[in-house]
Scaffold this motif. Sequence first.
Motif, PDB file in Angstrom:
ATOM      1  N   ASN A 140     -43.349 -87.881 -19.644  1.00  0.00           N
ATOM      2  CA  ASN A 140     -43.867 -88.944 -18.768  1.00  0.00           C
ATOM      3  C   ASN A 140     -42.975 -89.162 -17.549  1.00  0.00           C
ATOM      4  O   ASN A 140     -42.805 -90.284 -17.073  1.00  0.00           O
ATOM      5  CB  ASN A 140     -44.009 -90.268 -19.540  1.00  0.00           C
ATOM      6  CG  ASN A 140     -44.938 -90.150 -20.729  1.00  0.00           C
ATOM      7  OD1 ASN A 140     -46.071 -89.712 -20.592  1.00  0.00           O
ATOM      8  ND2 ASN A 140     -44.446 -90.498 -21.909  1.00  0.00           N
ATOM      9  N   ASN A 181     -41.811 -89.303 -13.795  1.00  0.00           N
ATOM     10  CA  ASN A 181     -42.472 -89.602 -12.534  1.00  0.00           C
ATOM     11  C   ASN A 181     -41.445 -90.074 -11.512  1.00  0.00           C
ATOM     12  O   ASN A 181     -40.569 -90.881 -11.823  1.00  0.00           O
ATOM     13  CB  ASN A 181     -43.532 -90.690 -12.727  1.00  0.00           C
ATOM     14  CG  ASN A 181     -44.257 -91.022 -11.427  1.00  0.00           C
ATOM     15  OD1 ASN A 181     -44.891 -90.169 -10.825  1.00  0.00           O
ATOM     16  ND2 ASN A 181     -44.148 -92.268 -10.999  1.00  0.00           N
ATOM     17  N   GLN A 204     -38.950 -83.898  -8.403  1.00  0.00           N
ATOM     18  CA  GLN A 204     -39.899 -84.753  -9.118  1.00  0.00           C
ATOM     19  C   GLN A 204     -39.965 -84.422 -10.598  1.00  0.00           C
ATOM     20  O   GLN A 204     -40.431 -85.222 -11.402  1.00  0.00           O
ATOM     21  CB  GLN A 204     -41.293 -84.635  -8.490  1.00  0.00           C
ATOM     22  CG  GLN A 204     -41.965 -83.287  -8.658  1.00  0.00           C
ATOM     23  CD  GLN A 204     -41.588 -82.268  -7.581  1.00  0.00           C
ATOM     24  OE1 GLN A 204     -40.616 -82.475  -6.856  1.00  0.00           O
ATOM     25  NE2 GLN A 204     -42.337 -81.194  -7.486  1.00  0.00           N
TER      26      GLN A 204
END
Length: 588
Positions: free
Chosen positions: A499, A501, A555
């Motif tokens: 997850n 981000n 990222q």
Amino acid sequence: MRRQSDNRLGVLRPLRRRPRPEEDPNAMKTPAHLIEQYGPREAMEYDVVIVGAGPAGLATAIRLKQLAAQHNSDVNVCVLEKGGEPGAHILSGAVMDPRALTELIPDWKERGAPLNQPVTGDEVLFLQPDRVLRTPSWAIPECFHNEGNYVISLGAVTKWLAEQAEALGVEIFPGFAAAEVLYDEHGRVIGVATGHMGLGKDGQPTEAFQLGMELRAKYTVFAEGARGHLGKELIARYRLDEGKDPQTYGIGIKELWEIPADKAKPGLVVHTAGWPLDEHTYGGGFLYHLEGNKVTLGFVVGLDYQNPWLSPFEEMQRWKTHPAIRAHLEGGKRIGYGARAITAGGLLSLPKTIFPGGALVGCDAGYLNAARIKGSHAAIKTGILCAEAAFEALQAGRAHDELTAYPAAFERSWLYDELHRARNFKSWFKKGNTIGALMTGIEHWLLPKLGIQSPPWTVRRHTPDHARLHAASQVEPIRYPKPDGVLTFDRLSSVFLSNTNHEENQPAHLTLKDPTVPVAVNLALYGGPEGRYCPAGVYEFVEKDGAPQLVINAQNCVHCKTCDIKDPTQNIVWVTPEGGGGPNYAGM
């Protein structure tokens, strides 16, 4: 996590860390003209500011508030957490020794602490490519015994600790990264600053720009975890590691699986050594059965490894294919992934933990016991000891001095005795896995049976992890099999499960001191190890206009800090992205 109501918080914004000039004159710096143009920065005053809402930081905060209540006094405590909520960035095996938690919160069980699965059995396995050697229970070294411990999600325990801290009046600010240490004219730490939000990729303000904020304190406690970016700065600035063995690290790659009910063995703890690593590479696997038909498993590789072609991620995937490991997972489904550096040097690498105005606690200092593969109990204990020293100083009306009572109390504690017994663990493995295993048996099995609790000898180390790589031309490349998508996986599908981000329009938080070094040195001499030691696919070499260049996919970063540690030229500097970014580990 609910923030304490305070109308001052509207000005708080997350910030990526920028190295201080004295740490790295070539690294990106906080533009002074921004403060001049938009400033001055607003400031909030506290008695104690804590950087990091992990077990160490939260234990510090809880103990401070407990002491304040016992003495009918008031201590203002603030905790900054760069993750979106407490526990979001926490990653550990984990088997937890509850000793320190019991000291901190004696009725933790009645309060619903998520320590639900007691350890029911230990297995220590030596793996060979096609078979397994099981250590008889009578021969398992003392450090691998887990009676009375619990298989846990450390992230869940951290969330629970945050709830206990908030109930005591601690102000917790999740999503706000401490980006800069504040010093006074005497060189004392007087707090930290979050920094500027709304900077574009070029480092210049966008229409969403907002100035950071200063959080000033009489004492500032740094609890950032392994290779904390501000802790690293403080250690260098105050020369806290002078006379110590170089710190050493491991990279832990972890997965969470849901398995069929008929394979579940709640409370079983399995540790492995040997295959797929060679004799000269430290590391091993762990596999713990949680409640609810879940298994947490992972692989640790010492970041002192010498083969530049080695990939810790691929070694973890290969390890799962061994029949002894595959048997636990077949028919199951992978539901979580993460990676984190582990501070493993122990007592011989422990820096001085205090400096004018503050202290290091937990893995920011390096209190993990690598021999026991445990650090959360040490983190909580050091938080307790630091809080007691800080409270004593505040009661005496002191501020910004050295909390000498903290290391003094540590040296009188059971934690010191535990780490002193284990002080040689990593040093022996630097000499090879056979010697390491033999001496672990002698120091943690034979000597205790002879009534000798601590070895009468000390083994020192001198070479930092990043200096251990051989040239690529001297080593045979390792050919890893392709993932099957059932038991083994690739990096990008793994990062998806973390997850992770990051806001794309922000300055990269993975910086290079010299952008020519990756191709001119790392690729030319070491075969570009960045693309292999990173467990998240951040670094890759590509051809552009007929020449190789390094691409940094920031990222993807799961904040493991491996690049900051293992880069052979120490050219990569990890700095904080905007707060709230990075992984969000659910159930890990």
